[in-house]
Design a protein around this motif. Structure first.
Motif, PDB file in Angstrom:
ATOM      1  N   SER A 126      84.939 -41.955 -61.591  1.00  0.00           N
ATOM      2  CA  SER A 126      83.630 -42.623 -61.636  1.00  0.00           C
ATOM      3  C   SER A 126      82.785 -42.168 -62.827  1.00  0.00           C
ATOM      4  CB  SER A 126      82.840 -42.357 -60.350  1.00  0.00           C
ATOM      5  OG  SER A 126      81.517 -42.832 -60.498  1.00  0.00           O
ATOM      6  N   GLU A 127      82.229 -43.166 -63.538  1.00  0.00           N
ATOM      7  CA  GLU A 127      81.354 -42.836 -64.669  1.00  0.00           C
ATOM      8  C   GLU A 127      79.919 -42.617 -64.215  1.00  0.00           C
ATOM      9  OE1 GLU A 127      81.994 -46.246 -67.075  1.00  0.00           O
ATOM     10  OE2 GLU A 127      83.616 -45.324 -68.211  1.00  0.00           O
ATOM     11  N   TYR A 128      79.659 -42.775 -62.938  1.00  0.00           N
ATOM     12  CA  TYR A 128      78.281 -42.696 -62.444  1.00  0.00           C
ATOM     13  C   TYR A 128      77.995 -41.399 -61.693  1.00  0.00           C
ATOM     14  CZ  TYR A 128      78.284 -47.484 -63.949  1.00  0.00           C
ATOM     15  OH  TYR A 128      78.383 -48.600 -64.729  1.00  0.00           O
ATOM     16  N   ILE A 129      78.979 -40.528 -61.663  1.00  0.00           N
ATOM     17  CA  ILE A 129      78.747 -39.187 -61.115  1.00  0.00           C
ATOM     18  C   ILE A 129      79.164 -38.224 -62.226  1.00  0.00           C
ATOM     19  CG2 ILE A 129      79.258 -37.582 -59.227  1.00  0.00           C
ATOM     20  CD1 ILE A 129      80.323 -39.843 -57.573  1.00  0.00           C
ATOM     21  N   GLU A 165      88.728 -42.926 -57.741  1.00  0.00           N
ATOM     22  CA  GLU A 165      87.458 -43.223 -58.407  1.00  0.00           C
ATOM     23  C   GLU A 165      86.369 -42.242 -57.944  1.00  0.00           C
ATOM     24  OE1 GLU A 165      85.662 -47.120 -58.149  1.00  0.00           O
ATOM     25  OE2 GLU A 165      84.109 -46.501 -59.547  1.00  0.00           O
ATOM     26  N   ASN A 166      86.078 -42.261 -56.662  1.00  0.00           N
ATOM     27  CA  ASN A 166      85.042 -41.332 -56.176  1.00  0.00           C
ATOM     28  C   ASN A 166      85.328 -40.895 -54.738  1.00  0.00           C
ATOM     29  OD1 ASN A 166      84.526 -43.655 -54.878  1.00  0.00           O
ATOM     30  ND2 ASN A 166      82.338 -43.777 -55.377  1.00  0.00           N
ATOM     31  N   ARG A 183      75.538 -28.974 -75.225  1.00  0.00           N
ATOM     32  CA  ARG A 183      74.803 -30.204 -75.567  1.00  0.00           C
ATOM     33  C   ARG A 183      73.549 -30.282 -74.712  1.00  0.00           C
ATOM     34  NH1 ARG A 183      78.682 -34.191 -74.199  1.00  0.00           N
ATOM     35  NH2 ARG A 183      76.964 -35.034 -72.979  1.00  0.00           N
ATOM     36  N   ASP A 216      71.637 -32.655 -73.516  1.00  0.00           N
ATOM     37  CA  ASP A 216      71.559 -33.562 -72.358  1.00  0.00           C
ATOM     38  C   ASP A 216      72.302 -32.969 -71.158  1.00  0.00           C
ATOM     39  OD1 ASP A 216      73.767 -34.260 -74.210  1.00  0.00           O
ATOM     40  OD2 ASP A 216      74.331 -35.733 -72.709  1.00  0.00           O
ATOM     41  N   GLN A 217      73.388 -32.227 -71.419  1.00  0.00           N
ATOM     42  CA  GLN A 217      74.086 -31.561 -70.312  1.00  0.00           C
ATOM     43  C   GLN A 217      73.232 -30.451 -69.718  1.00  0.00           C
ATOM     44  OE1 GLN A 217      77.956 -30.325 -71.719  1.00  0.00           O
ATOM     45  NE2 GLN A 217      78.868 -32.240 -71.039  1.00  0.00           N
ATOM     46  N   ILE A 238      69.999 -30.295 -69.592  1.00  0.00           N
ATOM     47  CA  ILE A 238      68.901 -30.856 -68.797  1.00  0.00           C
ATOM     48  C   ILE A 238      69.428 -31.515 -67.527  1.00  0.00           C
ATOM     49  CG2 ILE A 238      66.991 -32.537 -68.826  1.00  0.00           C
ATOM     50  CD1 ILE A 238      66.596 -29.830 -70.381  1.00  0.00           C
ATOM     51  N   GLN A 239      70.592 -32.133 -67.612  1.00  0.00           N
ATOM     52  CA  GLN A 239      71.190 -32.691 -66.392  1.00  0.00           C
ATOM     53  C   GLN A 239      71.516 -31.566 -65.405  1.00  0.00           C
ATOM     54  OE1 GLN A 239      71.268 -35.115 -64.144  1.00  0.00           O
ATOM     55  NE2 GLN A 239      72.084 -36.563 -65.629  1.00  0.00           N
ATOM     56  N   ASN A 287      68.320 -30.761 -63.744  1.00  0.00           N
ATOM     57  CA  ASN A 287      67.983 -31.850 -62.831  1.00  0.00           C
ATOM     58  C   ASN A 287      68.767 -31.728 -61.530  1.00  0.00           C
ATOM     59  OD1 ASN A 287      66.602 -34.265 -62.240  1.00  0.00           O
ATOM     60  ND2 ASN A 287      68.393 -35.497 -62.804  1.00  0.00           N
ATOM     61  N   GLN A 288      70.054 -31.440 -61.659  1.00  0.00           N
ATOM     62  CA  GLN A 288      70.904 -31.285 -60.470  1.00  0.00           C
ATOM     63  C   GLN A 288      70.494 -30.065 -59.647  1.00  0.00           C
ATOM     64  OE1 GLN A 288      73.041 -33.608 -59.456  1.00  0.00           O
ATOM     65  NE2 GLN A 288      72.468 -34.795 -61.254  1.00  0.00           N
TER      66      GLN A 288
END
Lengths: 325, 325
Positions: B141-144, B174-175, B204, B206-207, B209-210, B213-214
């Motif tokens: 999955s590209e959304y997780i 996929e998930n 990186r 963005d990683q 900050i993600q 966020n997590q």
């Protein structure tokens, strides 16, 4: 609906290559993007343009990228306190340099200013740079961080230059820069300056976050500055409230495989409010999409626009683009 | 009044050493701190406690700290996708190792799980770890993101273990992890797990900050987890809404010069709202102090409490402590 299913509905997955024209002033509204826009060229530091005021600001963390191209294109170089040690060590640590070549480079690359409370700078290194013509400016206040002190120094440098005034001889050592800036220039400048900053991100995490905080605050209080943070991995900057067009000659400008693999990027809502985003030219484009910390954050996105892409945002937002060249 | 003068008024500058007792349940309110509190021991990973569930999670950035002590204390190790390459390279890059010793170490330190979309893992390295007994779990999955996939894997591991069930043979690629977690366990677990995470911060941006966020989101959605991010420079974790007592045997636990120079720290309001802070045991203590991005952020603070300090906050806030030992 799971978070994943929600996201799938909200995101448009784009092909790996798109040509995104820059918005034209006065043209009719197309898509969701309004007409006037802000042009951002994060990689302009890679090409000469003698007309721009460019400062290189080095903070006190290990320098882990190629300093020289940035240095050569800068009008002035400012080291924040212990960054002077890092600069000196940078050449000492370069592999395969003879002692002579190292010393030559250390004498060639002299910062214009070293500013801070001087609790980190090595005394001998301070003396060396002073003897070579660097201005050493002690500012002992514990309530202004090194980054802000260095920014004040950069603002004052270009302001005095524009006014044809000399740099003042006696600056009060607690917070003289701040006092001069407030009283003489009322905290305002209209001189555009690009500030390329090293070591603001990626060291101690509180410093990283304070750098981001200052990035946001400075856009409110010092609109003449355009600030870019450079790391080993990426370049980090602000997109502004409204429409932004981020432009570059080609993706190979900043990514070795950029013409084959879309380079990675992120849009990072690190201010104190949620942001509504629309984008055109990213792998995962969105339209009127709400992003905030503790909610959705666009990370591991990719740049597919061949020479630029568009981001419209309801407030300033941090962007990073992976750099690999 | 300037920002600087404002701050001077709001901050109490403490001596370099203070003994801060941990709040006692049931005792009368003293100072500004209420009675019940959350105990946080960020350095407990440095001592054995067989009763704790501890996972080591490695993300896909260069491993730039000493992996072994963390590994030895962990019940399981999970690599997120390309982190398996990093682990393999970690031993190959260690200086002064013979080829045999390197191969021995590579065969000794086998992760329990490798999870991700497998776009980054080297095929030979995947095959090697599989042959040595690692579970390879493809989740396309590209959304997780990889971090979340690895967290799902950790949750499921301890949940199946507690239920006396075996790890399922066929997980939908996929998930599937997400599906099992949602349907079988309704996203809930009461098994306390400490997750020590490498390479979440500092690569990186963005990683980075993600990851933050997590960290916030997981505290809302998976209260059984206590997550620590480890970098070369610091340890990063969440302080929780209410009163926190951060405890350690002594400051030399995490800082070589900790008994002489107070170690550096920061309190970083990276959620989506302003936070009211009170602290006792920091160099720059505050009382009912508003902190938010685009406002005041406590960076370059220092820890003066000898064996602990107190932070009370109106909402979860990120803390970092400089680590140097």
């Amino acid at each position: 609906m799971s978070r994943e299913e929600e996201l799938k509905k909200e995101v448009t997955v784009q092909p790996n290559s798109l040509v995104i024209e820059r918005p034209k002033n006065g043209e009719e509204k197309t898509d969701s993007f309004s007409c006037s826009y802000r042009l951002i060229e994060p990689f302009s530091y890679l090409s000469h343009d003698g007309n721009q005021n460019r400062a290189l600001l080095i903070l006190n963390q290990e320098i882990d990228l190629d300093l020289i191209p940035l240095w050569e294109l800068s009008s002035i170089v400012v080291c924040a306190d212990g960054a002077a040690n890092r600069l000196y060590e940078y050449f000492a640590n370069k592999p395969n340099l003879t002692k002579d070549t190292c010393a030559q480079l250390q004498s060639k690359y002299i910062p214009n200013y070293i500013v801070g409370d001087f609790d980190s700078i090595d005394k001998e290194i301070a003396q060396f740079y002073k003897s070579q013509g660097a201005h050493l400016i002690e500012q002992s206040s514990e309530y202004i961080n090194d980054f802000s002190k260095a920014i004040l120094c950069i603002q004052l440098h270009f302001q005095f230059l524009a006014n044809g005034e000399a740099w003042p001889d006696n600056i009060e050592v607690e917070n003289g820069l701040s006092q001069i800036w407030e009283t003489k220039f009322s905290n305002l400048s209209s001189i555009p300056i690009k500030v390329n900053t090293l070591s603001a991100i990626g060291g101690r995490f509180d410093q990283t976050i304070q750098s981001i905080n200052q990035l946001y605050i400075l856009h409110q209080t010092a609109k003449n500055l355009e600030i870019f943070f450079h790391t080993h991995n990426d370049i980090i900057f602000l997109l502004y409230k409204g429409v932004n067009y981020v432009a570059y000659p080609s993706k190979t400008t900043f990514s070795r495989m950029g013409d084959k693999i879309p380079p990675t990027c992120g849009l990072l809502p690190l201010s104190n409010k949620p942001i509504i985003l629309s984008s055109h030219g990213l792998k995962y484009d969105v339209k009127h999409w709400k992003t905030q910390m503790m909610g959705y954050v666009s990370s591991s996105n990719r740049i597919v626009g061949e020479t630029g892409f568009i981001v419209e945002c309801s407030d300033d937002i941090v962007m990073n683009i992976e750099v690999d060249f």
